[in-house]
Enzyme design. Structure first.
Site, PDB file in Angstrom:
ATOM      1  CG  HIS A 311      -2.066   0.953   1.082  1.00 41.24           C
ATOM      2  ND1 HIS A 311      -1.979   2.298   1.332  1.00 41.24           N
ATOM      3  CD2 HIS A 311      -3.323   0.724   0.654  1.00 41.24           C
ATOM      4  CE1 HIS A 311      -3.144   2.869   1.062  1.00 41.24           C
ATOM      5  NE2 HIS A 311      -3.984   1.937   0.654  1.00 41.24           N
ATOM      6  CG  ASP A 368      -8.386  -4.194  -3.137  1.00 39.70           C
ATOM      7  OD1 ASP A 368      -7.606  -3.273  -3.437  1.00 39.70           O
ATOM      8  OD2 ASP A 368      -9.622  -4.044  -3.099  1.00 39.70           O
TER       9      ASP A 368
HETATM   10  C1  SDX Z   1      -6.096   0.134  -3.121  1.00 43.32           C
HETATM   11  O1  SDX Z   1      -4.235   4.598  -2.161  1.00 43.32           O
HETATM   12  C2  SDX Z   1      -5.235   4.014  -1.563  1.00 43.32           C
HETATM   13  O2  SDX Z   1      -5.684   4.393  -0.506  1.00 43.32           O
HETATM   14  C3  SDX Z   1      -5.821   2.838  -2.339  1.00 43.32           C
HETATM   15  C4  SDX Z   1      -6.865   2.010  -1.594  1.00 43.32           C
HETATM   16  C5  SDX Z   1      -8.139   2.775  -1.368  1.00 43.32           C
HETATM   17  O3  SDX Z   1      -8.875   2.410  -0.422  1.00 43.32           O
HETATM   18  O4  SDX Z   1      -8.465   3.655  -2.205  1.00 43.32           O
HETATM   19  O5  SDX Z   1      -6.350   1.583  -0.342  1.00 43.32           O
HETATM   20  C6  SDX Z   1      -7.258   0.765  -2.413  1.00 43.32           C
HETATM   21  O6  SDX Z   1      -5.815   0.493  -4.240  1.00 43.32           O
HETATM   22  C7  SDX Z   1      -5.276  -0.887  -2.375  1.00 43.32           C
HETATM   23  C8  SDX Z   1      -4.054  -1.394  -3.219  1.00 43.32           C
HETATM   24  C9  SDX Z   1      -4.549  -2.484  -4.157  1.00 43.32           C
HETATM   25  N1  SDX Z   1      -3.467  -2.882  -5.084  1.00 43.32           N
HETATM   26  C10 SDX Z   1      -2.836  -4.067  -4.978  1.00 43.32           C
HETATM   27  O7  SDX Z   1      -3.054  -4.891  -4.093  1.00 43.32           O
HETATM   28  C11 SDX Z   1      -1.839  -4.340  -6.119  1.00 43.32           C
HETATM   29  C12 SDX Z   1      -0.540  -4.914  -5.539  1.00 43.32           C
HETATM   30  N2  SDX Z   1       0.158  -3.865  -4.805  1.00 43.32           N
HETATM   31  C13 SDX Z   1       0.978  -2.988  -5.504  1.00 43.32           C
HETATM   32  O8  SDX Z   1       1.131  -3.003  -6.839  1.00 43.32           O
HETATM   33  C14 SDX Z   1       1.599  -1.838  -4.727  1.00 43.32           C
HETATM   34  O9  SDX Z   1       1.888  -2.289  -3.475  1.00 43.32           O
HETATM   35  C15 SDX Z   1       0.774  -0.585  -4.681  1.00 43.32           C
HETATM   36  C16 SDX Z   1       0.374  -0.135  -6.049  1.00 43.32           C
HETATM   37  C17 SDX Z   1      -0.442  -0.806  -3.850  1.00 43.32           C
HETATM   38  C18 SDX Z   1       1.623   0.500  -4.002  1.00 43.32           C
HETATM   39  O10 SDX Z   1       2.668   0.755  -4.867  1.00 43.32           O
HETATM   40  P1  SDX Z   1       3.789   1.855  -4.480  1.00 43.32           P
HETATM   41  O11 SDX Z   1       3.478   2.548  -3.225  1.00 43.32           O
HETATM   42  O12 SDX Z   1       4.026   2.689  -5.711  1.00 43.32           O
HETATM   43  O13 SDX Z   1       5.026   0.956  -4.163  1.00 43.32           O
HETATM   44  P2  SDX Z   1       6.034   0.386  -5.255  1.00 43.32           P
HETATM   45  O14 SDX Z   1       5.261  -0.182  -6.414  1.00 43.32           O
HETATM   46  O15 SDX Z   1       7.065   1.424  -5.530  1.00 43.32           O
HETATM   47  O16 SDX Z   1       6.681  -0.856  -4.457  1.00 43.32           O
HETATM   48  C19 SDX Z   1       7.780  -0.660  -3.539  1.00 43.32           C
HETATM   49  C20 SDX Z   1       8.554  -1.981  -3.571  1.00 43.32           C
HETATM   50  C21 SDX Z   1       8.995  -2.391  -4.993  1.00 43.32           C
HETATM   51  O17 SDX Z   1      10.128  -3.213  -4.848  1.00 43.32           O
HETATM   52  P3  SDX Z   1      11.637  -2.548  -4.962  1.00 43.32           P
HETATM   53  O18 SDX Z   1      11.660  -1.754  -6.278  1.00 43.32           O
HETATM   54  O19 SDX Z   1      11.775  -1.653  -3.746  1.00 43.32           O
HETATM   55  O20 SDX Z   1      12.592  -3.723  -4.953  1.00 43.32           O
HETATM   56  O21 SDX Z   1       7.704  -3.054  -3.115  1.00 43.32           O
HETATM   57  C22 SDX Z   1       7.506  -3.976  -4.192  1.00 43.32           C
HETATM   58  C23 SDX Z   1       7.881  -3.257  -5.473  1.00 43.32           C
HETATM   59  O22 SDX Z   1       8.310  -4.186  -6.482  1.00 43.32           O
HETATM   60  N3  SDX Z   1       6.089  -4.350  -4.167  1.00 43.32           N
HETATM   61  C24 SDX Z   1       5.620  -5.580  -4.363  1.00 43.32           C
HETATM   62  C25 SDX Z   1       4.231  -5.471  -4.201  1.00 43.32           C
HETATM   63  N4  SDX Z   1       3.903  -4.204  -3.927  1.00 43.32           N
HETATM   64  C26 SDX Z   1       5.053  -3.508  -3.911  1.00 43.32           C
HETATM   65  N5  SDX Z   1       6.260  -6.749  -4.664  1.00 43.32           N
HETATM   66  C27 SDX Z   1       5.440  -7.842  -4.789  1.00 43.32           C
HETATM   67  N6  SDX Z   1       4.083  -7.822  -4.643  1.00 43.32           N
HETATM   68  C28 SDX Z   1       3.464  -6.655  -4.355  1.00 43.32           C
HETATM   69  N7  SDX Z   1       2.123  -6.622  -4.210  1.00 43.32           N
END
Ligand code: SDX
Length: 428
Positions: A311, A368
């Protein structure tokens, strides 16, 4: 405590005001940056950038706190109903009994959709994704409910008009959601029961079957009520920021919410609940090998992500995920469902909580991760999961659109750093 911050750039000093919120959040006010230092900020994804001051929802990502207008999400999920929470988010206070009755009556008086809108729905291809249909129909509502231009100057006069737009949207969105669901199942498009409560009516519209007595299931109603409350708002998330920026051009409430629905559709945002269930089913069909999928999630060369994890704000447990996880148990038990998907989800959670890749990046289950397990138990198809998220989020989108308009916020127009070709002449 200093309320100023100093920046020294190219030999010039600049003092910035520091804005402090009611929960002691601090922000650098950079509104004079360009005029004074010919500088802008750049922050892809706005990870460190506040777009507005808001009094609607407070999140503390480190402590896993979520409050709507000061009330904790735990309190509201346990004690309130969704329509009370909608009123609270939009108007700032829980409704009195009289206000609640009037709100529900005004909504019921508008709970009808133009027959021509029904025809538009019936002409979508069966393969159309429900979120695309919902966004289109929400925008189409404008054609059947022309909204007069609200001038920002005499917002007091518009207050009544704004209220009417709000109750219209709260009345018609559930009908569109129910009809999209019913059309997919080949059921006739009907209305519910205006004598029932708001969530009871939504549930009846979605699940009643022709020529069968509709028996209200308290477990289903309670689960729907809780899920809708938990999804109702989440401050400046992607889709809410979309609603605010679209509304900042003085686009109507219906047009702004239609844009919010499209933003929510993406699988990194609200579309994640459908992606989580598809992921859990893929793991189940692949023999339940959670370790294989954990490795894929950590492999940078593999596009697979553990959907429902991570998140932007919560660097601790998403408090909503905790509540939904318990509710998933209760609903499956009450409905006598033994779904191996829940066990797979819990194994993934346990493995992630003990895996440095996830703990170092503070990746925990989000809203989710478990919600789809309940929607599935309620016999809602996974293509409809994000539509259910949208249904819950409508009061939050309305609250932010109204706050932005009442605060007379300026039209949103970010700057950029240009990195393209410098000037070149056209050669004939
Ligand atoms: C919602 O914003 C809100 O409030 C949203 C929400 C709402 O109520 O409106 O809460 C609802 O959208 C919840 C999120 C639902 N999405 C997912 O579950 C999709 C999976 N999660 C992600 O793709 C990710 O965690 C995000 C999009 C939610 C957040 O992305 P960020 O903050 O941009 O973080 P990032 O992508 O830069 O990740 C940081 C690191 C990375 O690794 P490094 O480059 O540091 O090595 O964490 C890793 C990412 O690769 N990472 C994951 C991961 N999420 C982040 N690795 C594996 N699986 C994951 N799910």
């Amino acid at each position: 405590m200093s309320d100023k911050a100093k920046l020294i750039f190219e030999g010039k000093e600049h003092l910035f005001d520091v804005v402090r919120g009611s929960e002691s959040e601090k922000a650098l006010d950079v509104s004079s940056l360009r005029s004074d230092l010919d500088l802008i900020t750049i922050d892809p994804g706005f990870k460190n950038t506040g777009s507005c001051k808001s009094a609607i929802t407070f999140l503390d990502g480190e402590k896993g706190i979520l409050r709507y207008r000061g009330y904790s999400i735990e309190d509201l999920a346990k004690n309130a109903d969704f329509l009370q929470v909608a009123f609270l988010l939009i108007y700032g206070e829980l409704p009195t009994n009289e206000e609640y009755v009037k709100f529900l009556n005004d909504i019921n008086e508008n709970a009808i959709v133009d027959e021509d809108l029904r025809k538009i729905l019936e002409n979508f291809p069966k393969s159309a994704h429900p979120m695309g249909i919902l966004s289109s129909l929400t925008s189409a509502l404008i054609a059947f409910n022309p909204e007069k231009k609200m001038s920002l100057k005499n917002i007091e006069d518009d207050r009544e008009y704004m209220y009417n737009s709000i109750v219209k949207l709260l009345a018609k969105i559930p009908i569109l959601v129910a009809w999209v669901h019913r059309r997919r199942k080949g059921l006739p498009l009907n209305y519910g029961d205006y004598n029932a409560g708001y969530v009871e009516n939504i549930t009846k519209m979605m699940f009643q079957v022709p020529n069968q007595d509709y028996v209200e299931n308290k477990t289903v109603i309670n689960a729907m009520n809780k899920l809708l409350i938990l999804h109702a708002d989440h401050e400046q998330n992607c889709s809410t920021s979309t609603v605010r920026i679209v509304g900042s051009s003085e686009a109507s409430l219906f047009a702004s919410v239609s844009a919010g629905i499209s933003a929510l559709w993406g699988r990194l945002h609200g579309g994640a609940n459908q992606a989580v269930l598809e992921m859990l089913e893929a793991i189940k069909n692949d023999g339940g090998d959670t370790k294989k999928y954990m490795s894929k999630a950590k492999d940078k060369s593999d596009p697979f992500r553990l959907m429902g994890f991570g998140h932007r704000v919560y660097k601790n447990f998403d408090p909503r995920a905790k509540i939904i996880k318990v509710a998933a148990h209760e609903v499956l038990k009450d409905l006598g469902i033994d779904d191996p998907i829940l066990d797979i989800a819990k194994s993934l959670e346990q493995e992630a909580l003990n895996d440095p890749y996830f703990t170092q990046r503070k990746l925990y289950p989000n809203v989710d991760f478990y919600s789809g397990i309940i929607y599935k138990a309620l016999k809602i198809p996974k293509e409809m999961f994000t539509v259910m998220f949208a249904l819950g989020r409508v009061p939050g989108w309305i609250a932010h659109w109204r706050e932005m308009r009442m605060n007379n916020d300026p039209i949103g127009r970010p700057r950029q750093v240009y990195v393209g070709s410098t000037h070149r002449t056209f050669k004939t």
